[in-house]
Write an enzyme that holds these catalytic residues in place. Structure first.
Site, PDB file in Angstrom:
ATOM      1  CG  ASN B  57     -18.352  36.172  11.382  1.00  0.00           C
ATOM      2  OD1 ASN B  57     -17.965  37.021  12.190  1.00  0.00           O
ATOM      3  ND2 ASN B  57     -17.472  35.478  10.799  1.00  0.00           N
ATOM      4  CB  CYS B  65     -28.556  35.441   3.623  1.00  0.00           C
ATOM      5  SG  CYS B  65     -28.824  37.005   4.737  1.00  0.00           S
ATOM      6  CD  GLU B  67     -32.265  34.104   1.011  1.00  0.00           C
ATOM      7  OE1 GLU B  67     -31.226  33.850   2.013  1.00  0.00           O
ATOM      8  OE2 GLU B  67     -33.239  34.252   1.409  1.00  0.00           O
ATOM      9  CB  CYS B 102     -31.164  37.594  -0.134  1.00  0.00           C
ATOM     10  SG  CYS B 102     -29.960  37.094   1.225  1.00  0.00           S
TER      11      CYS B 102
HETATM   12 ZN   LIG Z   1     -30.614  37.842   3.124  1.00  0.00          ZN
END
Ligand SMILES: [Zn+2]
Ligand SMILES: [Zn+2]
Ligand SMILES: [Zn+2]
Ligand SMILES: [Zn+2]
Lengths: 151, 151, 151, 151
Positions: B57, B65, B67, B102
């Site tokens: 963005n 991300c 994941e 993540c």
């Molecule tokens: Zn990440």
């Protein structure tokens, strides 16, 4: 409904599908921390409906809102061209709107005139264009990147 | 590969599918800001592969991300039971690992022994269990919420 | 305490100051959503203590954790050289650790051997180095940017 | 400037201090990834100026924007009552606005009529009230939490 559809270039059947799918997506929320279920659905220019729901985390800032879950899925599936965004919550105080973070996510991928339709628990709705929900916004072109929604 | 599969209860065909699908997902990344493509794929207990890729963005913190895109999709589709996570990047310096944010997302939905397989550009790989990548972690139970991965 | 100090190049008075200031910072938390107060403090190489506490938001992902509030303040004040990080919570189940997102933030600005000291409600503590809390991490150099902590 | 001050209950000296301090804060940015420096400053009801600048991260979503760095610092210092927010960037295309995520952060702590003053590189400025930048917003009261800005 018919005035809304006319104003935003939607058919009534698209409007009803947006309402039903956003409401259905709400039941997929993982929100044990807030208890506040949110469902979202994106209508692509070629007629697909892409769902999302909020996916919370024990570390609150790691949460992904319904709208961003839906855009993640849509973008990975190759969609870059959206006709409408719908959001449904269990709010009893009138329709809840996308948070600022999600408005910025929508900004990345949608044209400024894109309608965002918000439904409350009883399917009362409000519609605002992206440019109304996030005026004076900045997006890709501010950083020299092509706007996906213009491609 | 065969030792890795034995250690983590994966078949070789699952391992190869994880590598291929994570690599394929990479090509779906929207990363005009970093130029760093990441693909992810989740293998569910019932044999489905759920893809994700990074969705950036213009406001960098609004990025999701790979994941987390994959977990958003999987959770909304009703999956709560994951067997493995794979990540692929174009790194030439050896496989890149999931960022801390993540790892926290994975912690919410996976058991501590879940293998996370990381592939670099040439498909060299490293495997670490979640508990190795995020030791001393906290998750739902720290806040009195049932662990989805234990249900 | 003395063994911890010896292992991490801290004086006992620095250790006690970290404990007191992290605990004091906890009382500054804005956490009406989780009710879970977190305080953090950074000790800079030149002997300053920089506090932070969690600052939550009605949109959960807009929350900033205590550690990131402290690094925001420190970096804006020009600090790039940190000797230790301390975190204090009201946990009764032993010390709570920084979330994965905050470990990634610490990674940006601290050397891998930096000690992270975690205090629970009764001031029991655990110490882990950054490289233990976030093994196989990536930081600025992975993207071709100089590591602030090495400058 | 004088019309702006009159409309928003600011003195001209407050306006100039906001401009100078937002511009000065900009030089404190840590933005090796975007290269886009942002400075922010909050004016509290009791006359203090609280600075912030963007603090980026190799994992882009772990970035904290200037406005949120400033609110983190202010809230931890006990401030709950803000008179104005100012933001300064190096934009040459007219003043850049806060991203949606930051608008949501401002919403948590400020009254809807709070002025947000945006300066570009040449100190050209635009002013918008929070309710104009984030219409139809939701905040603490939507989740049954008292609004800090009303206390
Ligand atoms: Zn990440
Ligand atoms: Zn949101
Ligand atoms: Zn954290
Ligand atoms: Zn921002």
């Amino acid at each position: 409904v018919s005035a809304t559809c006319a104003a935003h270039n939607l058919t009534e059947s698209e409007f009803h599908a947006l309402r039903e799918q956003a409401t259905a997506a709400k039941s997929r929320a993982y929100c044990p921390y807030s208890g506040f279920r949110v469902g979202a659905v994106l209508l692509t220019r070629n007629g697909e409906y892409i769902p999302g729901a909020n996916v919370e985390n024990a570390s609150y800032p790691v949460t992904t809102c319904a709208e961003r879950v839906a855009f993640g899925r849509a973008v990975v599936d190759g969609h870059r061209d959206f006709k409408a965004v719908a959001v449904a919550t269990d709010s009893n105080q009138g329709p809840a709107s996308p948070c600022g973070m999600c408005r910025q996510c929508i900004r990345e991928f949608c044209e400024l005139k894109t309608p965002i339709i918000m439904f409350d628990k009883k399917s009362n709705f409000t519609v605002m264009r992206l440019e109304e929900l996030l005026p004076l916004s900045f997006g890709p072109s501010a950083l020299g990147v092509p706007e996906p929604s213009k491609s």
